[in-house]
Design a protein around this motif. Structure first.
Motif, PDB file in Angstrom:
ATOM      1  N   ASP A   1       0.835  -1.199   0.000  1.00 36.86           N
ATOM      2  CA  ASP A   1       0.000   0.000   0.000  1.00 36.86           C
ATOM      3  C   ASP A   1       0.877   1.259   0.000  1.00 36.86           C
ATOM      4  OD1 ASP A   1      -2.298  -1.514   0.022  1.00 36.86           O
ATOM      5  OD2 ASP A   1      -2.731  -1.203   2.152  1.00 36.86           O
ATOM      6  N   THR A   2       1.997   1.196   0.705  1.00 34.64           N
ATOM      7  CA  THR A   2       2.913   2.334   0.739  1.00 34.64           C
ATOM      8  C   THR A   2       3.590   2.525  -0.610  1.00 34.64           C
ATOM      9  OG1 THR A   2       3.286   1.995   3.097  1.00 34.64           O
ATOM     10  CG2 THR A   2       4.921   3.305   1.923  1.00 34.64           C
ATOM     11  N   ALA A   3       4.008   1.421  -1.228  1.00 33.98           N
ATOM     12  CA  ALA A   3       4.583   1.509  -2.568  1.00 33.98           C
ATOM     13  C   ALA A   3       3.577   2.130  -3.537  1.00 33.98           C
ATOM     14  CB  ALA A   3       5.008   0.126  -3.049  1.00 33.98           C
ATOM     15  N   MET A   4       2.320   1.721  -3.434  1.00 32.27           N
ATOM     16  CA  MET A   4       1.285   2.273  -4.312  1.00 32.27           C
ATOM     17  C   MET A   4       1.084   3.766  -4.044  1.00 32.27           C
ATOM     18  SD  MET A   4      -0.871   1.728  -6.794  1.00 32.27           S
ATOM     19  CE  MET A   4      -1.573   0.062  -6.942  1.00 32.27           C
ATOM     20  N   ALA A   5       1.144   4.176  -2.781  1.00 26.61           N
ATOM     21  CA  ALA A   5       0.980   5.596  -2.460  1.00 26.61           C
ATOM     22  C   ALA A   5       2.074   6.427  -3.113  1.00 26.61           C
ATOM     23  CB  ALA A   5       0.992   5.797  -0.945  1.00 26.61           C
TER      24      ALA A   5
END
Length: 257
Positions: A85-89
């Motif tokens: 989710d952090t990579a996607m953000a």
């Protein structure tokens, strides 16, 4: 104590990972980084610098923490989801993001940099011990998901990505520059300032044209990180394989020394 420090330079926000000693990515750090990223944009930042510690940008996922979860597949899945989710953000951030890499960036640390627009890396003071960056999953018995492989391919090309990924190779900073894995190499104390300087040049362009062109150019990042290209359930199964567990336990033993 905050795990992510925010420093403001006019319209540029620097988000500095601050989880000693090596910014290992546990769910708390991942969650705080996402929150800091969203907050910086909401408060008007037109560009972001993502930095880490000296000598180690981020050591990647917190393997000791993940192993401590034992057979709790739900908790393990949640930890990996927090990371992706952090990579996607980062991949979907509406303003440009530069990775200021003042040290080693293995595995998950490398993934975060691949989700940024630009990468500035430090030269080591000791030429015999250069800083390294790469996706070393195969060295600990894990398979880099298709989506992560796509991130590497878009930066260094298909064949070179294949060679790096299959070998789980961590490349020295000078080689990383030569193959395009990083964009600039500077002295360690200049990494963050050079990242801000690059952003300032970009932000001087007509804003809407730059941002809209950037959004088109980076659309493939979000596609790469879609669940069907990560297949976390399959990854979790591989995590529990005996060979992977042995390799991961050996890694933790080395880290303990």
């Amino acid at each position: 104590m905050s795990l992510v420090e925010t420093h403001t330079f006019d319209t540029i926000a620097e988000l500095k990972l601050a989880r000693a000693p090596v910014n290992a990515l546990d769910p708390a750090l991942c969650t705080e980084l996402r929150g800091a990223l969203h907050a910086a944009v909401a408060q008007g930042a037109q560009g972001i610098v993502l930095s880490g510690g000296p000598k180690v940008f981020s050591a990647g996922l917190d393997v000791p923490h993940l192993l401590s979860l034992g057979s709790d597949r739900h908790a393990l899945l949640a930890a990996w989801e927090a990371f992706f989710d952090t990579a996607m953000a980062l991949a979907q951030c509406p303003v440009p993001v530069v990775a200021a890499i003042a040290g080693h960036a293995p595995a998950g640390g490398c993934v975060l940099t691949l989700c940024c627009d630009y990468r500035v890396m430090a030269r080591s003071e000791d030429a015999a011990r250069p800083y390294r960056i790469g996706l070393n999953e195969t060295q600990v018995g894990l398979v880099a998901p298709e989506g992560i492989q796509r991130l590497m391919r878009r930066v260094v090309g298909h064949y070179r990505a294949e060679r790096l990924l299959v070998a789980g190779e961590m490349v020295a900073a000078e080689q990383a520059l030569q193959i395009g894995l990083v964009d600039e190499l500077v002295e360690a104390d200049q990494v963050a300032s050079r990242a801000r300087a690059w952003l300032a040049q970009l932000l001087a362009l007509p804003r809407q044209a730059m941002l809209q062109t950037r959004a088109i150019a980076r659309a493939d990042l979000a596609v790469a990180l879609q669940p069907e290209h990560i297949q976390l359930d399959r990854f979790i199964e591989a995590w529990y394989a005996p060979a992977a567990q042995t390799a991961l336990q050996a890694l933790v033993a080395r880290l303990g020394k």
